[in-house]
Motif scaffolding. Structure first.
Motif, PDB file in Angstrom:
ATOM      1  N   HIS A   1     -34.396  20.794 -40.765  1.00  0.00           N
ATOM      2  CA  HIS A   1     -35.579  21.352 -40.109  1.00  0.00           C
ATOM      3  C   HIS A   1     -36.746  21.363 -41.102  1.00  0.00           C
ATOM      4  N   ALA A   2     -37.947  21.369 -40.546  1.00  0.00           N
ATOM      5  CA  ALA A   2     -39.169  21.423 -41.345  1.00  0.00           C
ATOM      6  C   ALA A   2     -39.864  22.746 -41.122  1.00  0.00           C
ATOM      7  N   GLY A   3     -40.479  23.264 -42.196  1.00  0.00           N
ATOM      8  CA  GLY A   3     -41.205  24.514 -42.089  1.00  0.00           C
ATOM      9  C   GLY A   3     -41.831  24.915 -43.407  1.00  0.00           C
ATOM     10  N   ASP A   4     -43.029  25.455 -43.336  1.00  0.00           N
ATOM     11  CA  ASP A   4     -43.751  25.923 -44.530  1.00  0.00           C
ATOM     12  C   ASP A   4     -43.936  24.800 -45.556  1.00  0.00           C
ATOM     13  N   GLY A   5     -44.165  23.593 -45.058  1.00  0.00           N
ATOM     14  CA  GLY A   5     -44.403  22.476 -45.960  1.00  0.00           C
ATOM     15  C   GLY A   5     -43.170  21.965 -46.673  1.00  0.00           C
ATOM     16  N   ARG A   6     -41.982  22.365 -46.225  1.00  0.00           N
ATOM     17  CA  ARG A   6     -40.734  21.934 -46.852  1.00  0.00           C
ATOM     18  C   ARG A   6     -39.782  21.393 -45.798  1.00  0.00           C
ATOM     19  N   LEU A   7     -38.925  20.471 -46.220  1.00  0.00           N
ATOM     20  CA  LEU A   7     -37.846  19.949 -45.387  1.00  0.00           C
ATOM     21  C   LEU A   7     -36.538  20.500 -45.929  1.00  0.00           C
TER      22      LEU A   7
END
Length: 367
Positions: free
Chosen positions: A289-295
């Motif tokens: 998942h992707a979130g807050d500019g991180r994978l």
């Protein structure tokens, strides 16, 4: 005492002497008559019987004659000041030159191969840039020591891993000569061992390229969702042979920047490792998942897991945890994964599942 000590000492002492004599000379030249009168034994003009203050006298013509001499009342303070300045200059020069001499000796020891030397403890009482330099030296020496130890271990492990297939190759060749009727069987064994050595050399070359930074600078747009789909499709055949199933929970798009080939290999190593060590008729979970500019990617198996004390070491080359059965690998797959993820600005870690099994977590910056 070294040359730096004497440079500090002479410079500081001369500076103090010049300052002291300059101040004393200025004071003496601004009042030349008062010391002369005191030296002659007479009272000062303003206290002489029937005398008047000097500012009541009309200015007279300039006096001529020999310059006044330094009175003894100023000579003793000058001499005492010289001795004090000499002492403080020596102490200050020693204070600065001592840690530099220690650093020089430490660099000489490191150049001679003694990378276990440390000087930070000797500078613990200081709180200046020289103490920071000593701490930086300790970190550098510790890093170099670990690198050299890792290289020695790597050389030992490579020699050990190559020795076994080479011995089997030699034995197969000798047996083929002694038993010509079984030549085909021995040729198959030679082919298998040759393939294993080829795979080992390929992994070592990849690891060496990553350590040398040759793979740096490879930048392209990569969709990790597509990479994961390809990996899961390929790993499904191996998982099917063990009656395992792979379940995924991934975003439709996982944009990243880097080398598609290296990222594919890094994630594939983790997935294949999970398939290899999973119990039969079990499930392997892959989440991305992707979130807050991180994978964020996790791969969880249901195998025997890893001893808690080995969780960090499983990413070292040629490491095999005692909790896992011996497999066909050389212990280089996860080491390559860590190098690749770190080269892309990410992190990789491992932990044990509550219900049994290993969970490998990968985090990468999103594009």
């Amino acid at each position: 005492m070294g040359r730096l000590f004497w440079k500090f000492f002479l410079f500081l002492w001369l500076a103090q002497l010049l300052t002291m004599f300059g101040v004393a000379g200025a004071v003496w030249l601004s009042h030349p008559e008062r010391p002369s009168a005191a030296i002659a034994g007479g009272p000062p003009p303003e206290f002489a019987p029937g005398g008047r203050p000097p500012f009541d006298h009309p200015p007279g013509p300039p006096r001529h004659g020999p310059p006044p001499v330094v009175p003894p009342m100023l000579a003793w303070p000058l001499l005492a000041g010289s001795m004090v300045s000499l002492l403080f200059a020596a102490l200050l020069a020693w204070y600065f030159s001592k840690p530099i001499r220690s650093l020089s000796a430490a660099f000489d020891a490191a150049a001679a191969g003694r990378l276990d030397i440390r000087i930070g403890a000797a500078m613990a009482r200081r709180s200046d840039e020289l103490a920071d330099l000593g701490s930086d030296f300790d970190r550098m020496a510790e890093r170099l020591q670990k690198l050299l130890e890792a290289q020695r271990r790597l050389l030992h492990d490579v020699s050990h891993e190559l020795r076994s297939p080479l011995a089997r190759l030699q034995a197969a060749v000798d047996l083929a000569r002694q038993q010509p009727e079984r030549t085909a069987e021995f040729i198959d064994r030679i082919e298998r061992d040759s393939a294993r050595m080829d795979a080992l050399v390929g992994e070592l070359l990849t690891l060496a390229r990553l350590d040398a930074g040759i793979a740096d600078g490879v930048e392209e747009d990569v969709d990790l969702a597509e990479v994961l789909a390809d990996i899961v499709d390929d790993a499904g055949f191996e998982a099917g042979a063990r009656r395992c199933r792979i379940e995924t929970d991934c975003d439709a798009s996982l944009p990243a920047r880097g080398s598609r080939e290296l990222l594919h290999r890094a994630i594939e190593n983790v997935v294949r490792n999970a398939v290899r060590h999973s119990a039969e008729d079990s499930r392997i979970d892959i989440c991305a998942h992707a979130g807050d500019g991180r994978l964020r990617l996790t791969v969880a198996d249901r195998g025997p897991g890893v001893f808690d004390g080995d969780l960090a070491a499983i990413f070292d080359p040629f490491f095999r945890s005692g909790s896992r059965p011996a497999g066909a690998g050389y212990g280089l797959g996860l080491a390559i994964t860590r190098r690749v993820i770190q080269a892309h600005g990410g992190e990789v870690s491992a932990g044990n599942r509550a219900g049994g099994g290993l969970v490998v977590s990968i985090e990468l910056p999103a594009a």
